[in-house]
Every structure is written in structure tokens, then in C-alpha cells.
Design an enzyme around this catalytic site. Sequence first.
Site, PDB file in Angstrom:
ATOM      1  N   GLU A 200       0.835  -1.202   0.000  1.00 26.04           N
ATOM      2  CA  GLU A 200       0.000   0.000   0.000  1.00 26.04           C
ATOM      3  C   GLU A 200       0.870   1.253   0.000  1.00 26.04           C
ATOM      4  OE1 GLU A 200      -3.709   0.387   2.253  1.00 26.04           O
ATOM      5  OE2 GLU A 200      -3.265  -1.603   3.067  1.00 26.04           O
ATOM      6  N   VAL A 225       6.130   9.894   1.164  1.00 21.76           N
ATOM      7  CA  VAL A 225       4.744   9.837   1.604  1.00 21.76           C
ATOM      8  C   VAL A 225       4.644   9.172   2.970  1.00 21.76           C
ATOM      9  CG1 VAL A 225       3.892   9.725  -0.770  1.00 21.76           C
ATOM     10  CG2 VAL A 225       4.236   7.609   0.492  1.00 21.76           C
ATOM     11  N   SER A 232      -2.600   0.682  10.555  1.00 16.05           N
ATOM     12  CA  SER A 232      -1.156   0.817  10.393  1.00 16.05           C
ATOM     13  C   SER A 232      -0.817   2.145   9.731  1.00 16.05           C
ATOM     14  CB  SER A 232      -0.594  -0.337   9.554  1.00 16.05           C
ATOM     15  OG  SER A 232      -1.178  -0.331   8.261  1.00 16.05           O
ATOM     16  N   GLN A 234       2.193   3.820   7.062  1.00 17.79           N
ATOM     17  CA  GLN A 234       3.284   3.502   6.146  1.00 17.79           C
ATOM     18  C   GLN A 234       4.091   4.753   5.822  1.00 17.79           C
ATOM     19  OE1 GLN A 234       0.727   0.680   6.576  1.00 17.79           O
ATOM     20  NE2 GLN A 234      -0.104   2.125   5.095  1.00 17.79           N
TER      21      GLN A 234
END
Length: 478
Positions: A200, A225, A232, A234
Site C-alpha cells: 500500500e 509519503v 497501520s 506507512q
Amino acid sequence: MLKRSRQQQYKESLSDMAQRYRGVILVITVPLFLICFVLLLMPMARSSSSSSSDAFQQNRKFLPYYGSPVPSLKSYAVIFDAGSSGSRVHVFSFDQNLDLMHIGKELELFVQLKPGLSAYAKDPKVAAQSLIPLLEKAENIVPQKMRKDTPVKVGATAGLRQLGNDASEKILQAVKDLMKSRSSLKSDDNWVTVLDGTQEGAYLWVTINYLLKRLGKKYSDTVGVVDLGGGSVQMAYAISEAEAAKAPKPTNGDDTYVKELLLMGTKYYLYVHSYLHHGLLAARAEILKTSKSSENPCVLSGYNGVYTYGGKDYKVSSPSSGSSISKCRQEARKALRINESTCSHEKCTFGGIWSGGGGHGQKDMFVASFFYDRAVQAGLIDASKPIVKIQPIDFQEAAEHICVTKLEDAGSKYPHVEASDLPYLCMDLVYEFTLLVDGFGLDPLQEITLVKKVEYQNSLVEAAWPLGSAIEAVSAAT
């Protein structure tokens, strides 16, 4: 003398004839000249064509190509986002340069329905059949002659992750069977899967850099990003080849820290890591666990109730003295284990996780999902602006106002926040600030970009992972 006179007369006669028939001569000679000129250029054209063909063969793998002798000037990709709250289908169209093309008035077809696949945990076949209406709409968009070359991918996220391996695998197999039996699109069992957090994160990085037209440029010109989901969070950004070589080796079956991507002719080393249990909703549970009693300094004054996450209930109430931003920050740091874990690498984020080393690919950070949503709800930014520059400290300053608000007053002050989220609004904002500054090591005054959508070709495109998955699909050579 007589001979010279005849020659003179002959020359004059030819001159008179040429003058008299000059129009006819022009009509005949001009086309002959043009024909000779074209014949002269033909070897050069063949040589140029040969060179262009060689160049195409060298760069073919960076263009949409699915095995036909000459790639189409247009290609499609169909991506299913099978989330916990519902299923969605995205259809994208690209030209030969991998630029998005309009589908009607929009740059994508987007259709969604509820519930998601996980709602059919006990009946995998029905779960798969729930996708049929979306599949039919997608197929109607793709021209019939192009369907067999158009990839269809299904990426399941949090909903199937929570079902457990047995139930999720049965649903995935039913979806694979459906795609083979009912779909006229190009399917592959490997394209129906449960996405992990790193996928993702990587796809979102591709999406945003694509929309900003940074792909194909050197890694230092790309943006990083941070995607804050419910379960979660990232982080992904491009690093140098030298930093990639320093990446720690994964242990205990963990994902590698660095993914190698070949996009638009450029190789990228992408640092990406998914921090489980540190998404916004999961973090609430982690913060509530740190309190010895049900009282928590992050909860708005006047609240007494239960927070449910991951099948567990947590009794929670505000202290009699009300919420406290300084004490809440301490609890957030405990939840992130800022002072508890040791760093065995040169640079770490939190929990002993390697940070990727920092560098140019991290200098421009785009933060998405719950970061954007809470900023809108807290009045930090205007919802009409899908992309806004702020600083991490803005989250703390907003929390300073919210944390002293009583629950009974919060509804009128923050009307865009759902009632179930209101008691935790102070907690959410403090956590977001702590995550960015203490967790990821950003300067409180560093400029970051909150993003919901990105303008591309005079249209707004959702900053979400399906576009990144589509770009990967059409970039793949066969």
C-alpha cells in the site's frame, strides 16, 4: 558558312519552341522532379524507421505492452480495492506515454458498493459474486477488442486481514475462480491478493509521484509519503543506491526495507515500511493500554464509555481534572515506545525500525489519509482544498485548543467530527504530532503537504494506492 547558319536557325527554332511550350514542359518536368526526389529520400526513411524500431525495442518494457507486435496507442487497467467497509473498482486508461486519458469527463471510472468481502466470511462464493456488478461496469468501459489485454487486479486490505488466513484464503480463491470464469479481462491468480502495508505504501508513493509528474526523474526530485490508516501507518520515500546497500537484512520473515522499482525508464530504490498497530484507530487502543486505570489524560473532559478495537473493549474515561496535552503527549510517546526500544542501526524511527537513512527523497513529504481527515475536522484546513501545506506543529497547536474543550461543547465547535470520534479528538491530534516529530523525526517547523487529491490534466485524482497498482500493471513487460 551555310552550316553555321543552319545551326543558328536550329537554336532559334528550339528557343521559340521552348518559349511556346513552356507551360507543357513545366507540367511534365515538375512531377518527374518530385518523383526523383522521393526516390532519393526512401533509403534515408528506411534507415530512420529502422533506428526508430530499434529504439522502440530498447524502451518497450517501459511502455504499456501485452504481447502484441505493436502496442496499442491506448491501454486500460482495472483495479479492485476490496476494503473493510466496501468494494470499489477503478478503471484507468493510459496512452502510449503512460499519461492518463479521460474516460468520459473523468480521468477514471470509480464505482463502489457495500458491504465488503469480509462481510461474507462464511460464504466465499457469495463474497466473490458481490463483485460481479462492479466487474460488469468495468468491462463495459473497456473496448471489447482490448479486454483480453487489459489486466484486472484485486487488492484486499484491512477487512480480509482481520478474518484470518483460512477464511481470507477461501474468499481469495473464490474471487480468482470468478475472474477466470466470468471476466473477459486478462486475469492472473497472482493479481488477486491481500495487500500488505508495504505494498500500500509503495503504491501510494507511485501514485503521488506520478500525479506530480516526478516519475522518470532522479530520486532526489521525488516526494516521500506517509499514509496514516486505521490499523497501520506507512512511510515510503526514494533513497540513493548507496543508502539502499546499507539496508539491514530482514529477520523472522519481515519484509525487506527496500523495494526496487523500474518506472518510466528509471530505477528507484524505495524505502518503505509499514508500522502495524500504529494506525490512528489502533493507536488509540495502544494509548489506552498505557493507563493504569480507565482514566486517560487524552480523553475529552466529561466522557465515560468504552472503546472497541480489534474485538477488544477498553473502558475509558476522562480524569476529573480534564484532559492534558502534556500528559497525553507522554502517553503517546509510550505507545510509540520512543524511549523503550534500542536502535541497532545507524538511524531509526521508533520501535527500533531502520529509518532509511533520510536524504533528498524525504525532504518533501506528503502525508495522507487520517492526517488530512483530522486536519479538516479540527479546522486546520479547508475541506475545499485537496492539497495544503502545513507544519507538524500545527497539529499540536490545534490540540491545545481541543484538549481543553469539554465533550458537551465539542459537538458544536467541531461539527464535522462524528460523535464516536469526538471523545478522542485530542488524542488523535496529539498522536499525529508525536508520530511525525518523535516517531519519524521530522522538524516541528518543517513544511509538509497534506493531500487528499492531486490536480492532473485539469482534473482532481484521488491520492490512493489503486492508481499506483494500475501503473505497475501497464508498465510490466511480457
